[in-house]
Design a protein around this motif. Structure first.
Motif, PDB file in Angstrom:
ATOM      1  N   GLY A 537       0.818  -1.207   0.000  1.00  0.00           N
ATOM      2  CA  GLY A 537       0.000   0.000   0.000  1.00  0.00           C
ATOM      3  C   GLY A 537       0.848   1.251   0.000  1.00  0.00           C
ATOM      4  N   ALA A 538       0.188   2.373  -0.278  1.00  0.00           N
ATOM      5  CA  ALA A 538       0.871   3.664  -0.346  1.00  0.00           C
ATOM      6  C   ALA A 538       0.915   4.318   1.024  1.00  0.00           C
ATOM      7  N   ARG A 539       2.034   4.941   1.327  1.00  0.00           N
ATOM      8  CA  ARG A 539       2.144   5.703   2.568  1.00  0.00           C
ATOM      9  C   ARG A 539       2.662   7.103   2.231  1.00  0.00           C
ATOM     10  N   VAL A 540       2.196   8.083   2.973  1.00  0.00           N
ATOM     11  CA  VAL A 540       2.557   9.475   2.707  1.00  0.00           C
ATOM     12  C   VAL A 540       4.007   9.706   3.124  1.00  0.00           C
ATOM     13  N   TRP A 541       4.742  10.410   2.304  1.00  0.00           N
ATOM     14  CA  TRP A 541       6.143  10.751   2.571  1.00  0.00           C
ATOM     15  C   TRP A 541       6.272  12.279   2.526  1.00  0.00           C
ATOM     16  N   PRO A 542       6.320  12.943   3.678  1.00  0.00           N
ATOM     17  CA  PRO A 542       6.321  14.416   3.703  1.00  0.00           C
ATOM     18  C   PRO A 542       7.670  15.046   3.414  1.00  0.00           C
ATOM     19  N   ALA A 543       8.749  14.270   3.374  1.00  0.00           N
ATOM     20  CA  ALA A 543      10.094  14.852   3.269  1.00  0.00           C
ATOM     21  C   ALA A 543      10.277  15.749   2.046  1.00  0.00           C
ATOM     22  N   PRO A 544       9.862  15.348   0.826  1.00  0.00           N
ATOM     23  CA  PRO A 544      10.082  16.246  -0.327  1.00  0.00           C
ATOM     24  C   PRO A 544       9.387  17.591  -0.182  1.00  0.00           C
ATOM     25  N   ALA A 545       8.124  17.585   0.268  1.00  0.00           N
ATOM     26  CA  ALA A 545       7.400  18.844   0.424  1.00  0.00           C
ATOM     27  C   ALA A 545       8.053  19.717   1.488  1.00  0.00           C
ATOM     28  N   ASP A 546       8.495  19.111   2.618  1.00  0.00           N
ATOM     29  CA  ASP A 546       9.156  19.885   3.670  1.00  0.00           C
ATOM     30  C   ASP A 546      10.463  20.476   3.167  1.00  0.00           C
ATOM     31  N   LYS A 604       2.387  15.022  -6.310  1.00  0.00           N
ATOM     32  CA  LYS A 604       1.459  15.994  -6.890  1.00  0.00           C
ATOM     33  C   LYS A 604       2.025  17.404  -6.677  1.00  0.00           C
ATOM     34  N   PRO A 605       1.583  18.380  -7.480  1.00  0.00           N
ATOM     35  CA  PRO A 605       2.027  19.758  -7.241  1.00  0.00           C
ATOM     36  C   PRO A 605       1.389  20.328  -5.988  1.00  0.00           C
ATOM     37  N   SER A 606       1.613  21.598  -5.742  1.00  0.00           N
ATOM     38  CA  SER A 606       1.238  22.236  -4.478  1.00  0.00           C
ATOM     39  C   SER A 606      -0.186  21.931  -4.061  1.00  0.00           C
ATOM     40  N   ASP A 607      -0.312  21.388  -2.852  1.00  0.00           N
ATOM     41  CA  ASP A 607      -1.590  21.194  -2.161  1.00  0.00           C
ATOM     42  C   ASP A 607      -2.539  20.233  -2.856  1.00  0.00           C
ATOM     43  N   ASP A 608      -2.052  19.411  -3.758  1.00  0.00           N
ATOM     44  CA  ASP A 608      -2.904  18.395  -4.386  1.00  0.00           C
ATOM     45  C   ASP A 608      -2.840  17.095  -3.604  1.00  0.00           C
ATOM     46  N   HIS A 609      -3.908  16.305  -3.693  1.00  0.00           N
ATOM     47  CA  HIS A 609      -3.981  15.013  -3.020  1.00  0.00           C
ATOM     48  C   HIS A 609      -4.312  13.930  -4.041  1.00  0.00           C
ATOM     49  N   PHE A 610      -3.952  12.700  -3.700  1.00  0.00           N
ATOM     50  CA  PHE A 610      -4.287  11.553  -4.534  1.00  0.00           C
ATOM     51  C   PHE A 610      -5.644  10.999  -4.124  1.00  0.00           C
ATOM     52  N   ARG A 611      -6.440  10.580  -5.079  1.00  0.00           N
ATOM     53  CA  ARG A 611      -7.673   9.893  -4.769  1.00  0.00           C
ATOM     54  C   ARG A 611      -7.386   8.423  -4.569  1.00  0.00           C
ATOM     55  N   GLN A 612      -8.226   7.762  -3.798  1.00  0.00           N
ATOM     56  CA  GLN A 612      -7.958   6.390  -3.394  1.00  0.00           C
ATOM     57  C   GLN A 612      -7.888   5.449  -4.596  1.00  0.00           C
ATOM     58  N   GLU A 613      -8.756   5.645  -5.587  1.00  0.00           N
ATOM     59  CA  GLU A 613      -8.749   4.765  -6.746  1.00  0.00           C
ATOM     60  C   GLU A 613      -7.413   4.848  -7.498  1.00  0.00           C
ATOM     61  N   ILE A 614      -6.815   6.044  -7.544  1.00  0.00           N
ATOM     62  CA  ILE A 614      -5.525   6.201  -8.206  1.00  0.00           C
ATOM     63  C   ILE A 614      -4.442   5.474  -7.424  1.00  0.00           C
ATOM     64  N   LEU A 615      -4.496   5.561  -6.092  1.00  0.00           N
ATOM     65  CA  LEU A 615      -3.498   4.865  -5.273  1.00  0.00           C
ATOM     66  C   LEU A 615      -3.621   3.355  -5.424  1.00  0.00           C
ATOM     67  N   GLU A 616      -4.845   2.852  -5.515  1.00  0.00           N
ATOM     68  CA  GLU A 616      -5.032   1.413  -5.706  1.00  0.00           C
ATOM     69  C   GLU A 616      -4.493   0.976  -7.067  1.00  0.00           C
ATOM     70  N   LEU A 617      -4.709   1.815  -8.079  1.00  0.00           N
ATOM     71  CA  LEU A 617      -4.184   1.506  -9.407  1.00  0.00           C
ATOM     72  C   LEU A 617      -2.652   1.541  -9.390  1.00  0.00           C
ATOM     73  N   ALA A 618      -2.092   2.527  -8.685  1.00  0.00           N
ATOM     74  CA  ALA A 618      -0.631   2.616  -8.576  1.00  0.00           C
ATOM     75  C   ALA A 618      -0.066   1.408  -7.846  1.00  0.00           C
TER      76      ALA A 618
END
Length: 884
Positions: A537-546, A604-618
């Protein structure tokens, strides 16, 4: 002839535009005619009469193509005060169903004549005209009288309730040609987005637009630009790479030459009130009859959007207007009803919130669950009660659930900047509206999911085919990134792990904007890679944005003179990179054969989020990509080992023999093979004596190469021990037979050479089952230089003998394997005779030229690639200078 009671003339007016079409006498023509009239009138700006015109056209075309059974000609005429539509058929003898004894038209329950009944009820005027070949029914729809320059009006509002703008309102006017390229770009567009007209004219609008896109579903910008009229929100990338949310109104027009184009008016999204079409209020008909309407259509408006995004956006806009709010939002529940996903907002920074997730159960209090209606008088008193509104300035909010058959499917909310705006009464009104639309929203959502699943399946099938088509590691990495960008993400990075003790290595970076790749790669190289966690599964990685945020902050301080730290890159590049990676970043492990071999990072670019269906496809893609990448790794390792071992079977180098030119050409059959069943060798035995050999092991590939190594090393060892040619081959024969089941047949030509002082050379040769060596004399004659004897690896007892020949200066000795003589083209074979014919043309050539000519002849003999290993050994005795 006109019928009594039916007007056949229209009042005189100036025709300003016309549109005509002919429809075949088939059932689907009725729907096509409706679409033709609707698009035509909307393009002319006559939206007020579109619905009535479409209904009347539908009935009249039905009469023509269904009842009369002829083609229908439809003509639309635009005048200053209305529109006239004419429908003609090719059946003039068919009478109009009008009763001559009374004012009443045809029976209301009869199919026949219904179109004329509707004309009488809806049209301002109508009539029928006959000719010898056709019958024509026309109707006129006049526009309602309105004050000049006024299309609609709203109530007078206090100043503090008026829509908010940023001082001067800038309206970008952009014109797009039929190829979607920009042809006009006004000054306000330059101020809003930073591009001068000379930078964008001629480029596709799609290069600048950040259009919401989901694989397999949704309307793209190319389709939207072809519609007669379109309104909605999207984004435009400015010169710094940031996405500026805009609200747009598109109108499709054509010039005097008939050339179509699209005029786009754009304002900042929070200033949408400048362009947004106000809600149309229902207008009662002339007879005062109250028409019953579906409660869903009352709330959403008719016609309802036919796509989910459009329906959700219309819903939040209507909800906001209904409760006079400053913003509204709609969230859809996940399948397990544990989270809500933001799908539509108005009055909020939608780009930041789109596809963000909030929990259904936010707390233990009454207002902590999205399953019940909730009213918050002041969010400042309960921070975090509605996570979606954090930092937006909204103070009061009312939220209600969307439910279908008792199951939570979403949540609808309206918020205001002032506290205490809403009570239980507003909650009940909003809940009533939510109940009306819940089923339609759920139906549209299921339809979108079905389209997404179909698109996802097609995407994964194509991805699997592409990944399976290569075993090259670098190409596999490139394919992984190219399949995710821009379909699944704006940018992608692939980390690989060589072994369990190695750190993740940044192997590939890709961004949809190629100008951002270098900056993105530099940013990711400066931060620690994500942990190689095998959890699926996908997990959020904040390091690049920070890291991007910190870099942008340092650049800004340096630009303002607040710090003296030198910059590693320009401010524009740093801010653009920060914008590119400022949104959500997720990491998916690449797991193959129970080992983490890398990570797939999507951003994603600034302040965008992934939708769950896209994460499942990824996630599905990452599993396939991991296996393909591991297969490529294993293949590369195997090939490296195989090629290293094969190279060890080749002679380390050819010795320099005084007075003798030597040339060797070797070709191994099979992909990736450097050595096969054919081999050659040339080596010094003792002072003044040299050994040479050329052989062919039965078969190709690694098994044949193993016998090749045995033969080559045994020949050198035995020859240097002082054994003669027959003894060397007899002992080699015994060694091959000792291999048992792994033994292979071997044909071998072995010889020893003694160059002489006067330029000649003495050779002793043994030819064990091998193609005979050929001698080319200076006079052009060719003859075999040995006699055939039994091959090796078959019999225990061999009685071999050697033959002695003397080569004169200028003579050539050519030795080949059967890959040369057995070259085939259908039923033809080059053979010994063909090789002799080639060699006779080589008189006077060097050893290298002789070998090259033989190779060309073999390659040209057949079009197909060679299927057998091939070796060519040419030796030529040099002629003494000046006859010495």
């Amino acid at each position: 002839m006109a019928q009594p009671g039916v007007e056949t003339r229209t009042r005189s007016s100036v025709i300003t535009a016309r549109a005509a079409a002919t429809f075949d006498p088939v059932g689907r023509s009725v729907a096509t005619a409706r679409a033709f009239v609707r698009d035509t009138l909307q393009g002319w700006g006559y939206a007020d009469v579109v619905d009535d015109a479409v209904v009347l056209t539908s009935e009249l075309v039905t009469n023509a193509v269904i009842h009369a059974g002829t083609a229908a000609d439809v003509l639309c005429l635009r005048t200053d005060d209305g529109v006239r539509v004419e429908v003609a058929d090719r059946y003039p003898e068919r009478e109009i169903p009008i009763q001559s004894t009374g004012p009443r038209l045809a029976n209301h329950d009869s199919e026949n004549g219904r179109g004329l009944l509707l004309c009488a009820a809806l049209a301002t005027r109508w009539g029928v005209e006959y000719s010898p070949t056709r019958k024509q029914v026309w109707f006129q729809l006049d526009l309602r009288e309105r004050p000049v320059g006024t299309r609609s009006a709203g109530p007078v509002l206090p100043v503090d309730l008026l829509p908010t703008t940023d001082g001067r309102v800038r309206v970008a006017v952009v014109q797009i040609d039929r190829g979607a390229a920009i042809t006009s770009w006004n000054e306000d567009a330059e101020q809003l987005f930073g591009y001068g007209a000379e930078q964008v004219v001629g480029k596709p609008l799609g290069d600048l637009a950040a259009w919401p896109h989901t694989p397999g579903i949704g309307t793209g910008i190319a389709e939207a630009l072809l519609l007669s009229r379109w309104e909605g929100s999207y984004g435009i990338r400015d010169t710094n790479g940031r996405v500026v949310p805009v609200y747009a109104s598109h109108l499709r027009v054509r010039d005097t030459n008939g050339e179509p184009s699209t005029v786009c008016l754009l304002v900042r999204d929070h200033e949408r009130a400048v362009l947004q079409t106000p809600q149309r209020t229902p207008v009662s008909d002339g007879g005062g009859e109250n028409r019953s309407r579906d409660p869903f259509e009352v709330f959403i408006g008719s016609p309802a959007p036919d796509d989910l995004d459009g329906l959700l956006q219309r819903t939040v806009e209507r909800a906001r207007d209904m409760l006079d709010g400053d913003s509204a939002f709609l969230l859809l529940a996940t399948d397990d009803e544990t989270e809500l996903e933001v799908r539509a907002t108005t009055g909020l920074p939608s780009a930041r919130q789109r596809f963000a997730r909030v929990p259904v159960e936010a707390g233990t209090g009454r207002y902590g669950s999205a399953r019940m209606p909730a009213v918050h008088d002041d969010l400042a008193a309960v921070p975090g009660a509605v996570p979606l509104l954090n930092g937006t300035g909204m103070r009061s909010v009312v939220t209600v659930p969307l439910k279908v058959e008792g199951r939570l499917t979403g949540s609808l909310g309206v918020a205001a900047e002032a506290p205490g705006r809403y009570s239980n009464e507003e909650a009940l009104r909003l809940q009533f509206a939510a109940d009306r639309i819940a089923l339609a929203v759920e139906s549209a959502r299921l339809g979108e999911l079905e389209r997404l699943r179909r698109g996802s399946l097609s995407f994964l099938v194509e991805a699997s085919d592409l990944l399976a088509g290569t075993l090259d590691r670098d190409q596999t990495l490139a394919l992984m990134a190219q399949m995710t960008v821009p379909t699944l993400a704006t940018w992608c990075a692939v980390y690989t792990i060589a072994d369990q003790s190695s750190e993740p290595y940044l192997s590939y970076v890709l961004h949809e904007d190629e100008d951002r790749i270098d900056g993105l790669k530099a940013l990711l190289s400066r931060i620690d890679p994500p942990d190689p966690v095998p959890t699926p599964g996908a997990r959020v990685w904040p390091a690049p944005a920070d890291a991007a945020h910190q870099a942008a902050l340092r650049v800004s301080k340096r630009e303002l003179g607040l710090t003296s730290t030198p910059l590693s890159s320009g401010i524009g590049s740093t801010l653009a990179t920060a914008s590119a990676v400022g949104g959500e970043t997720v990491v998916l492990p690449l797991v193959a054969r129970n080992r983490v071999i890398g990570m797939l990072t999507l951003g994603k670019p600034s302040d965008d989020h992934f939708r769950q269906e896209i994460l499942e496809l990824a996630e599905d893609l990452s599993r396939r990509a991991a296996l393909a990448l591991d297969n490529a790794r294993l293949y590369s390792e195997r090939m490296a080992i195989s090629q290293s071992l094969q190279r060890s079977l080749l002679p380390p180098g050819l010795p320099q023999i005084p007075g003798v030119e030597v040339e060797v050409i070797y070709r191994a059959a099979g992909e990736g093979n450097e050595v096969g069943g054919d081999f050659y060798d040339l080596f010094p035995i003792r002072d003044g004596a040299y050994g040479f050999a050329i052989g062919d092991v039965c078969g190709t590939g690694p098994e044949a190469a193993a016998v090749t190594g045995l033969a080559r090393h045994a020949l050198r060892l035995l020859a240097r021990e002082g054994f003669g040619g027959p003894a060397v081959l007899e002992r080699l024969n015994a060694a091959i037979l000792d291999e048992g089941a792994r033994s292979r047949f071997l044909t071998l030509l072995y010889g020893e050479m003694w160059p002489q002082e006067h330029g000649s050379a003495i050779l002793k040769v043994v030819c064990a089952g091998h193609p005979l060596p050929l001698r080319l004399r200076q006079d052009g004659t060719v003859s075999p230089a040995a006699e055939p004897q039994p091959l090796l690896g078959v019999m225990d007892d061999l009685e071999l003998y050697e033959q002695t020949i003397t080569l004169d200066p200028g003579d050539v000795l050519l030795c080949v394997t059967d890959g040369v003589t057995e070259r085939r083209e259908g039923t033809r074979m080059l053979g010994d005779d063909g090789l002799i014919d080639v060699l006779t043309t080589c008189t006077g050539l060097t050893a290298g030229a002789v070998a090259a000519r033989v190779l060309r002849a073999v390659e040209r003999f057949a079009a197909e690639p060679a299927s057998d290993d091939m070796a060519i050994l040419a030796m030529r005795l040099q002629e003494p200078l000046n006859g010495v």
